[in-house]
Design a protein around this motif. Structure first.
Motif, PDB file in Angstrom:
ATOM      1  N   GLU A  48       0.769  -1.251  -0.038  1.00  0.00           N
ATOM      2  CA  GLU A  48      -0.055   0.096  -0.030  1.00  0.00           C
ATOM      3  C   GLU A  48       0.679   1.279  -0.244  1.00  0.00           C
ATOM      4  O   GLU A  48       0.617   2.219  -0.678  1.00  0.00           O
ATOM      5  N   ASN A  49       1.824   1.161   0.661  1.00  0.00           N
ATOM      6  CA  ASN A  49       2.746   2.457   0.937  1.00  0.00           C
ATOM      7  C   ASN A  49       3.561   2.777  -0.683  1.00  0.00           C
ATOM      8  O   ASN A  49       3.728   3.752  -0.857  1.00  0.00           O
ATOM      9  N   LEU A  50       3.929   1.599  -1.121  1.00  0.00           N
ATOM     10  CA  LEU A  50       4.619   1.567  -2.282  1.00  0.00           C
ATOM     11  C   LEU A  50       3.727   2.165  -3.525  1.00  0.00           C
ATOM     12  O   LEU A  50       3.976   2.955  -4.175  1.00  0.00           O
ATOM     13  N   LEU A  51       2.394   1.809  -3.276  1.00  0.00           N
ATOM     14  CA  LEU A  51       1.361   2.143  -4.401  1.00  0.00           C
ATOM     15  C   LEU A  51       1.119   3.629  -4.162  1.00  0.00           C
ATOM     16  O   LEU A  51       1.113   4.479  -5.255  1.00  0.00           O
ATOM     17  N   VAL A  52       1.048   4.173  -2.719  1.00  0.00           N
ATOM     18  CA  VAL A  52       0.722   5.637  -2.926  1.00  0.00           C
ATOM     19  C   VAL A  52       1.759   6.421  -2.993  1.00  0.00           C
ATOM     20  O   VAL A  52       1.955   7.359  -3.843  1.00  0.00           O
ATOM     21  N   VAL A  58       3.556  10.005 -10.207  1.00  0.00           N
ATOM     22  CA  VAL A  58       3.193  10.035 -11.673  1.00  0.00           C
ATOM     23  C   VAL A  58       1.784  10.798 -11.737  1.00  0.00           C
ATOM     24  O   VAL A  58       1.375  10.987 -12.645  1.00  0.00           O
ATOM     25  N   LYS A  59       1.368  11.087 -10.380  1.00  0.00           N
ATOM     26  CA  LYS A  59      -0.059  11.765 -10.495  1.00  0.00           C
ATOM     27  C   LYS A  59      -1.237  11.187 -11.156  1.00  0.00           C
ATOM     28  O   LYS A  59      -1.988  11.714 -12.116  1.00  0.00           O
ATOM     29  N   LYS A  60      -1.185   9.985 -10.940  1.00  0.00           N
ATOM     30  CA  LYS A  60      -2.257   9.048 -11.401  1.00  0.00           C
ATOM     31  C   LYS A  60      -2.316   8.968 -13.059  1.00  0.00           C
ATOM     32  O   LYS A  60      -3.328   8.433 -13.519  1.00  0.00           O
ATOM     33  N   GLN A  61      -1.192   9.209 -13.710  1.00  0.00           N
ATOM     34  CA  GLN A  61      -0.876   9.039 -15.167  1.00  0.00           C
ATOM     35  C   GLN A  61      -0.533   7.632 -15.370  1.00  0.00           C
ATOM     36  O   GLN A  61       0.334   7.156 -14.652  1.00  0.00           O
TER      37      GLN A  61
END
Length: 332
Positions: A48-52, A58-61
Motif C-alpha cells: 500500500e505504501n509503495l502504491l501511494v 506520476v499523479k495517477k497518469q
C-alpha cells in the motif's frame, strides 16, 4: 512525463523516495512516502505504501518506462526477492506503470553501483544498522553483514547504544567501573534510575531507533576522555573494519585500486571516521575515499541510466543539485 525513461525507488527502512528522469539526467518528478520494508510493517501495508508513493509520483497518469530500478532495504535472501518482486509487480500494475525492465537490488549495493559506476567499489554503511558490500569491474559481487539488530548490525548506531546501555547496567551491578555514560543515558531517555531503564528495555516503548540515537552521546563522551565511551567506540570501529576488510579480501581488492563509499550517520562522526580510515588506508594502498554527500536516490537514478547506456561523470552532482532545488521549492 513522456520524456521519462527511468523510474528509481529508494526503499529504506524508515521511508521511501521515488524519482523520474530522462536520458540526459533531467529530474522530472520526485516524491517521498512511508516505509515499504515488509519485514517491519508486513507485505500488505508495504505494498500500500509503495502504491501511494508511485501514484503521488506520476499523479495517477498511466506511464510506460524503459527501466524501473529499485534499491530496497530488506532484500537479503531468495525469499525476500520473491516476496518483493510480487509486491513491486502488484504496485506497478495498480499504479498503471509498465516497464521494459524492472530491476530489484539491496539498497546498499544499488547505492554503491550508482556511486562508482563500472569501477571497483566497496560500500560501508553504518547508521541504525550496518552492512558492507562491494563489486569488481569484472562483475564479482559480495556482501557482509546487514542481518539486522537481532543477530547482526555490528558497529552500527544500535550496537553502540546497546553497548552503552549494557555498561550502565554492569556498572550498576558493580561489574564495571561507573562512568558518565550512566547519567547521560538516563537523562536522554528521561528515566529516573537503572530500574526504570531495565523496565523500559523490556517494555513496548523500547525502540531500536531510540537506542541508536544514543550514539552521539557516546561519541561526545569519548572525545572528552571517558574511558568506557572510548572503549565502546573502539569496539564499533573494529567491527566495521572487519566487515569492510572481509568484503575487500573476498573481492581480491586488497592491493588493487577501488573506491570506498561511506554512508550513514555513525560514519559522519569524525572520531569514528578518523579511526576507521586511518586503519584502512594503511592496509589498502589503492583505496580512494568517497563520502556520500548526495541522497541515495540520485545514485539509483544514475544506475538506471547506466543500465540504459547513458552515463557521464557529472550525473551525480547534476541530479543532486536538481533534487535539492526540487525538495526546497515552496509549494504553490
Amino acid at each position: 512525463m513522456k520524456e521519462a525513461i527511468v523510474l528509481a525507488i529508494d526503499g529504506g527502512g524508515t521511508g521511501c523516495r521515488a524519482a523520474l528522469c530522462n536520458r540526459v539526467g533531467q529530474l522530472l518528478a520526485y516524491a517521498q512516502g512511508d516505509s515499504c520494508n515488509y519485514h517491519s510493517i508486513g507485505v500488505e501495508r508495504a505494498t500500500e505504501n509503495l502504491l501511494v508513493l508511485l501514484t503521488t509520483l506520476v499523479k495517477k497518469q498511466a506511464l510506460h518506462m524503459n527501466c524501473v530500478v529499485l534499491g530496497l532495504a530488506g532484500l537479503d535472501t531468495k525469499k525476500d526477492e520473491a516476496v518483493l518482486t510480487l509486491m513491486v509487480d502488484q504496485a506497478l500494475a495498480a499504479a498503471n506503470i509498465t516497464a521494459d525492465s524492472v530491476y530489484l537490488c539491496n539498497d546498499a549495493m544499488l547505492t554503491l553501483k550508482g556511486s562508482v559506476g563500472q569501477n571497483n567499489g566497496v560500500l560501508l554503511a553504518a547508521g541504525t544498522g550496518s552492512i558492507a558490500c562491494g563489486f569488481t569491474k569484472e562483475g564479482l559481487e559480495t556482501r557482509v553483514g546487514g542481518w539486522g539488530y537481532r543477530v547482526g548490525d555490528e558497529g552500527s548506531g544500535y550496537s553502540i547504544g546497546k553497548a552503552a546501555i549494557a555498561h550502565v547496567l554492569k556498572s550498576y551491578d558493580g561489574r564495571e567501573k561507573y562512568s558518565d555514560i550512566s547519567a547521560a543515558i538516563l537523562k536522554q531517555l528521561a528515566l529516573s534510575d537503572e530500574d526504570a531503564l531495565i523496565n523500559w528495555v523490556y517494555s513496548s516503548h523500547f525502540s531500536v531507533t531510540q537506542v541508536a540515537a544514543l550514539t552521539p552521546i557516546i561519541v561526545n563522551l569519548a572525545e572528552t576522555g571517558d574511558c568506557q565511551a572510548q572503549q565502546i567506540i573502539q569496539c564499533a570501529c573494529q567491527e566495521l573494519e572487519i566487515m569492510v576488510l572481509t568484503v575487500i579480501r573476498k573481492l581480491g581488492l586488497l592491493n588493487a585500486e577501488f573506491s570506498l563509499v561511506l554512508s550513514g550517520g555513525v560514519l559522519k562522526n569524525q572520531l569514528v571516521h578518523r579511526q576507521l580510515i586511518q586503519h584502512l588506508a594503511s592496509t589498502c594502498p589503492g583505496l580512494q575515499l568517497i563520502d556520500l554527500n548526495y541522497q541515495p536516490i540520485c545514485a539509483i537514478l544514475r544506475h538506471g541510466l547506466i543500465m540504459m547506456g547513458y552515463d557521464n561523470n557529472t550525473l551525480l552532482n547534476q541530479l543532486s543539485r536538481q533534487l535539492t532545488t526540487l525538495i526546497n521549492r515552496p509549494e504553490s
